[in-house]
Design a protein around this motif. Sequence first.
Motif, PDB file in Angstrom:
ATOM      1  N   GLU A  55    -138.482 -31.608   1.126  1.00 45.26           N
ATOM      2  CA  GLU A  55    -139.317 -32.644   1.736  1.00 45.26           C
ATOM      3  C   GLU A  55    -140.774 -32.193   1.676  1.00 45.26           C
ATOM      4  OE1 GLU A  55    -138.007 -33.275   5.732  1.00 45.26           O
ATOM      5  OE2 GLU A  55    -135.900 -33.461   5.167  1.00 45.26           O
ATOM      6  N   GLY A  56    -141.684 -33.169   1.779  1.00 51.30           N
ATOM      7  CA  GLY A  56    -143.105 -32.844   1.825  1.00 51.30           C
ATOM      8  C   GLY A  56    -143.797 -33.040   0.493  1.00 51.30           C
ATOM      9  N   THR A  57    -145.115 -32.926   0.521  1.00 52.60           N
ATOM     10  CA  THR A  57    -145.923 -33.160  -0.674  1.00 52.60           C
ATOM     11  C   THR A  57    -146.940 -32.038  -0.862  1.00 52.60           C
ATOM     12  OG1 THR A  57    -147.540 -34.474   0.576  1.00 52.60           O
ATOM     13  CG2 THR A  57    -145.711 -35.665  -0.465  1.00 52.60           C
ATOM     14  N   ILE A  58    -147.349 -31.863  -2.125  1.00 52.74           N
ATOM     15  CA  ILE A  58    -148.389 -30.890  -2.469  1.00 52.74           C
ATOM     16  C   ILE A  58    -149.375 -31.586  -3.386  1.00 52.74           C
ATOM     17  CG2 ILE A  58    -148.914 -28.630  -3.459  1.00 52.74           C
ATOM     18  CD1 ILE A  58    -145.854 -28.024  -3.210  1.00 52.74           C
ATOM     19  N   SER A  59    -150.651 -31.559  -3.031  1.00 49.76           N
ATOM     20  CA  SER A  59    -151.685 -32.090  -3.917  1.00 49.76           C
ATOM     21  C   SER A  59    -152.687 -30.988  -4.213  1.00 49.76           C
ATOM     22  CB  SER A  59    -152.396 -33.299  -3.290  1.00 49.76           C
ATOM     23  OG  SER A  59    -153.084 -32.923  -2.114  1.00 49.76           O
TER      24      SER A  59
END
Length: 250
Positions: A55-59
Motif C-alpha cells: 500500500e502507499g505511493t512514492i513520487s
Amino acid sequence: MLRADKLTIRFGGLVAVSDFSIEIGDKEVVGLIGPNGAGKTTIFNMLTGVYAPTEGTISYLGEPIHGLKPYVVTSKKLARTFQNIRLFEKMTVMDNVKISYDYRVKYSYFDAIFRTKKFRKIENKMDEEVRNILDTFNLLDKANEKAGNLSYGEQRRLEIARALATSPKLLLLDEPAAGMNPQETMQLSELIKNIRDKFNISILLIEHDMKLVMGICDRISVLDYGKKIAEGVPEDIKTDKRVIEAYLGA
C-alpha cells in the motif's frame, strides 16, 4: 524531491513496514534510524524498486515511481548503496565505476566493435568523469587495482562512488559506516557533506553511528517495529523519550 506516503508492505502475514511517510527536499541530508530489524532497509528497497509496496505511493521529482523496476528507478536519477558491499571484486576500481554509465551509453554495438570515432569520444569523456569522481573519493591512485584488493574503508568509498556515477539527484546510503574504525567514520562524515555540496544532491542515510547521524543530518526519522515513532531535527531526536525507549528499552 521525494515523497513517500503511507507505505506499507506485507510478507505473508508479517507487516514489515506500516503507514510510513517521508519527504526529502533539495540538498537535504535526512537520517533514517532505528534498532536492528526495524524495517529501514525494507524502506530503501521500496524506494528503489526492489520491493513493490503493498500500500502507499512514492513520487520522485514529481513522478510516481512505486512499482518500477530498480534499473528504471536508477535511470530517473535515484541511486543507492547496500548494507553489504556489492562490488565486482575481480574488476578494476575504474571499471567498477564505469559500469554505472551503462544506461547512458549512446553508441551502438557497431561503434564498440570497430572502435569508431563516436565510440572513442564517448569513452574518453566517460574516463575523464570517472577519474574526477575517483579523485573526490581519494581513489584515483587505485584506479587500475582490482576492487577486491582495496581495504574495507576504500571498498565502502568505492561503492558510494559507483552509485554517484549514475548522476543521481538523490543518493540513498545504507549503513555506509558499518565496519569502519573511528578515523574512517570521521572521514566519511566529511565526505558525505562534501559530495552533497559538490554534486548538489540530497542524501537519505541509514546509519547506526549516532555521532555521524547527529553531525551531518538536517532531519531524522526514527523507525521501530516498522512504524515511524519520531521525526525532527537532531537536537529534538536526542531527547525524545520514544526514541530512547526504542534503543534502550523502557
